[in-house]
Design a protein around this motif. Structure first.
Motif, PDB file in Angstrom:
ATOM      1  N   ALA A 170       9.686  54.880   8.801  1.00  0.00           N
ATOM      2  CA  ALA A 170       9.249  56.189   9.292  1.00  0.00           C
ATOM      3  C   ALA A 170       8.246  56.049  10.444  1.00  0.00           C
ATOM      4  N   LEU A 171       8.630  55.250  11.451  1.00  0.00           N
ATOM      5  CA  LEU A 171       7.773  55.015  12.604  1.00  0.00           C
ATOM      6  C   LEU A 171       8.274  55.831  13.801  1.00  0.00           C
ATOM      7  N   PRO A 172       7.586  56.919  14.125  1.00  0.00           N
ATOM      8  CA  PRO A 172       8.011  57.713  15.271  1.00  0.00           C
ATOM      9  C   PRO A 172       7.614  57.084  16.614  1.00  0.00           C
ATOM     10  N   HIS A 173       6.656  56.122  16.548  1.00  0.00           N
ATOM     11  CA  HIS A 173       6.078  55.563  17.768  1.00  0.00           C
ATOM     12  C   HIS A 173       5.692  54.110  17.535  1.00  0.00           C
ATOM     13  N   VAL A 174       5.850  53.283  18.578  1.00  0.00           N
ATOM     14  CA  VAL A 174       5.466  51.870  18.496  1.00  0.00           C
ATOM     15  C   VAL A 174       4.540  51.567  19.669  1.00  0.00           C
ATOM     16  N   ASP A 175       3.328  51.114  19.371  1.00  0.00           N
ATOM     17  CA  ASP A 175       2.389  50.748  20.434  1.00  0.00           C
ATOM     18  C   ASP A 175       2.850  49.490  21.156  1.00  0.00           C
ATOM     19  N   LEU A 176       3.215  48.466  20.386  1.00  0.00           N
ATOM     20  CA  LEU A 176       3.643  47.199  20.964  1.00  0.00           C
ATOM     21  C   LEU A 176       4.770  46.620  20.123  1.00  0.00           C
ATOM     22  N   LEU A 177       5.898  46.396  20.758  1.00  0.00           N
ATOM     23  CA  LEU A 177       7.048  45.769  20.103  1.00  0.00           C
ATOM     24  C   LEU A 177       7.121  44.331  20.601  1.00  0.00           C
ATOM     25  N   LYS A 178       6.978  43.371  19.693  1.00  0.00           N
ATOM     26  CA  LYS A 178       7.075  41.952  20.062  1.00  0.00           C
ATOM     27  C   LYS A 178       8.454  41.462  19.659  1.00  0.00           C
ATOM     28  N   VAL A 179       9.196  40.970  20.659  1.00  0.00           N
ATOM     29  CA  VAL A 179      10.566  40.519  20.432  1.00  0.00           C
ATOM     30  C   VAL A 179      10.631  39.007  20.680  1.00  0.00           C
ATOM     31  N   ASP A 180      10.693  38.250  19.601  1.00  0.00           N
ATOM     32  CA  ASP A 180      10.831  36.796  19.659  1.00  0.00           C
ATOM     33  C   ASP A 180      11.792  36.447  18.529  1.00  0.00           C
ATOM     34  N   ILE A 181      13.086  36.630  18.799  1.00  0.00           N
ATOM     35  CA  ILE A 181      14.076  36.493  17.732  1.00  0.00           C
ATOM     36  C   ILE A 181      15.142  35.459  18.072  1.00  0.00           C
ATOM     37  N   GLU A 182      14.665  34.362  18.710  1.00  0.00           N
ATOM     38  CA  GLU A 182      15.449  33.141  18.910  1.00  0.00           C
ATOM     39  C   GLU A 182      16.853  33.376  19.464  1.00  0.00           C
ATOM     40  N   GLY A 183      16.928  34.133  20.549  1.00  0.00           N
ATOM     41  CA  GLY A 183      18.191  34.334  21.241  1.00  0.00           C
ATOM     42  C   GLY A 183      18.829  35.692  21.021  1.00  0.00           C
ATOM     43  N   ALA A 184      18.441  36.384  19.985  1.00  0.00           N
ATOM     44  CA  ALA A 184      19.033  37.699  19.704  1.00  0.00           C
ATOM     45  C   ALA A 184      18.383  38.810  20.515  1.00  0.00           C
TER      46      ALA A 184
ATOM     47  N   LEU B 243      17.963  44.220  23.073  1.00  0.00           N
ATOM     48  CA  LEU B 243      17.500  45.065  24.177  1.00  0.00           C
ATOM     49  C   LEU B 243      18.651  45.729  24.932  1.00  0.00           C
ATOM     50  N   ARG B 244      19.802  45.098  24.948  1.00  0.00           N
ATOM     51  CA  ARG B 244      20.979  45.706  25.596  1.00  0.00           C
ATOM     52  C   ARG B 244      21.527  46.875  24.793  1.00  0.00           C
ATOM     53  N   HIS B 245      21.516  46.744  23.465  1.00  0.00           N
ATOM     54  CA  HIS B 245      22.245  47.686  22.629  1.00  0.00           C
ATOM     55  C   HIS B 245      21.382  48.712  21.896  1.00  0.00           C
ATOM     56  N   THR B 246      20.066  48.619  22.045  1.00  0.00           N
ATOM     57  CA  THR B 246      19.210  49.635  21.444  1.00  0.00           C
ATOM     58  C   THR B 246      19.278  50.887  22.312  1.00  0.00           C
ATOM     59  N   PRO B 247      19.549  52.034  21.707  1.00  0.00           N
ATOM     60  CA  PRO B 247      19.652  53.271  22.502  1.00  0.00           C
ATOM     61  C   PRO B 247      18.358  53.561  23.279  1.00  0.00           C
ATOM     62  N   PRO B 248      18.495  54.090  24.488  1.00  0.00           N
ATOM     63  CA  PRO B 248      17.315  54.391  25.317  1.00  0.00           C
ATOM     64  C   PRO B 248      16.272  55.243  24.607  1.00  0.00           C
ATOM     65  N   GLU B 249      16.710  56.196  23.788  1.00  0.00           N
ATOM     66  CA  GLU B 249      15.740  57.060  23.106  1.00  0.00           C
ATOM     67  C   GLU B 249      14.907  56.293  22.078  1.00  0.00           C
ATOM     68  N   ILE B 250      15.424  55.199  21.568  1.00  0.00           N
ATOM     69  CA  ILE B 250      14.656  54.353  20.642  1.00  0.00           C
ATOM     70  C   ILE B 250      13.644  53.524  21.433  1.00  0.00           C
ATOM     71  N   LEU B 251      14.098  52.898  22.519  1.00  0.00           N
ATOM     72  CA  LEU B 251      13.174  52.111  23.357  1.00  0.00           C
ATOM     73  C   LEU B 251      12.082  52.996  23.957  1.00  0.00           C
ATOM     74  N   ALA B 252      12.396  54.243  24.233  1.00  0.00           N
ATOM     75  CA  ALA B 252      11.416  55.173  24.800  1.00  0.00           C
ATOM     76  C   ALA B 252      10.242  55.409  23.847  1.00  0.00           C
ATOM     77  N   ARG B 253      10.434  55.122  22.570  1.00  0.00           N
ATOM     78  CA  ARG B 253       9.371  55.282  21.575  1.00  0.00           C
ATOM     79  C   ARG B 253       8.376  54.121  21.597  1.00  0.00           C
ATOM     80  N   CYS B 254       8.646  53.117  22.426  1.00  0.00           N
ATOM     81  CA  CYS B 254       7.790  51.931  22.524  1.00  0.00           C
ATOM     82  C   CYS B 254       6.942  52.000  23.788  1.00  0.00           C
ATOM     83  N   ASP B 255       5.623  51.881  23.636  1.00  0.00           N
ATOM     84  CA  ASP B 255       4.731  51.883  24.794  1.00  0.00           C
ATOM     85  C   ASP B 255       4.811  50.571  25.564  1.00  0.00           C
ATOM     86  N   GLN B 256       4.870  49.469  24.835  1.00  0.00           N
ATOM     87  CA  GLN B 256       4.927  48.150  25.453  1.00  0.00           C
ATOM     88  C   GLN B 256       5.892  47.273  24.661  1.00  0.00           C
ATOM     89  N   VAL B 257       6.538  46.362  25.384  1.00  0.00           N
ATOM     90  CA  VAL B 257       7.465  45.423  24.745  1.00  0.00           C
ATOM     91  C   VAL B 257       7.153  44.038  25.302  1.00  0.00           C
TER      92      VAL B 257
END
Length: 144
Positions: free
Chosen positions: A11-25, A30-44
């Motif tokens: 139930a996270l409407p907002h993400v301050d910082l999304l850290k993506v370190d998933i060994e190649g995935a 990032l290609r397949h996450t819908p834009p409206e989901i990424l828009a909820r992230c302030d920083q990546v």
């Protein structure tokens, strides 16, 4: 599990910082996450793993372009020195992207977040150009 499912599950409407370190995935995420989901992230922050054979340097370029098209600005922050043999695209990279459309991120916060990485990158580029110019490797510019 997708990023959208994780945000929904917790139930996270907002993400301050999304850290993506998933060994190649990270490329697929990032290609397949819908834009409206990424828009909820302030920083990546992303650590790309294209050296592991999971993706190509073009895949990294495509994801960076995709994030920029969604309103993110970004730069490397892995601290590679001007003497390094690392390539900006060929090696796994640490990037910080800031969502310029995020209402909770002020202009000064964006500048502080991106300033050091951009200054380091520009400094490295200038140093490399200076060395290449001194060696006569840049057409029309040679050592005096």
């Amino acid at each position: 599990m997708t990023l959208a499912q994780i945000l929904e599950h917790f139930a996270l409407p907002h993400v301050d910082l999304l850290k993506v370190d998933i060994e190649g995935a990270e490329l697929g995420l990032l290609r397949h996450t819908p834009p409206e989901i990424l828009a909820r992230c302030d920083q990546v922050t992303v650590e790309f793993h294209n050296l592991a054979g999971v993706g190509s340097e073009q895949d990294v370029r495509d994801v960076v372009s995709h994030l920029r098209s969604l309103g993110f600005v970004g730069g490397r922050f892995d601290g590679i020195s001007a003497r390094s043999r690392h390539s900006i695209w060929k090696d796994h990279l640490n990037w910080l992207f800031v969502n310029t459309r995020a209402p909770s991120v002020s202009t000064s916060e964006r500048m502080l977040a991106l300033g050091p990485s951009r200054m380091v990158r520009w400094g490295m580029q200038l140093a490399r150009r200076g060395v290449a110019s001194a060696k006569g490797e840049i057409p029309g510019a040679g050592a005096a």
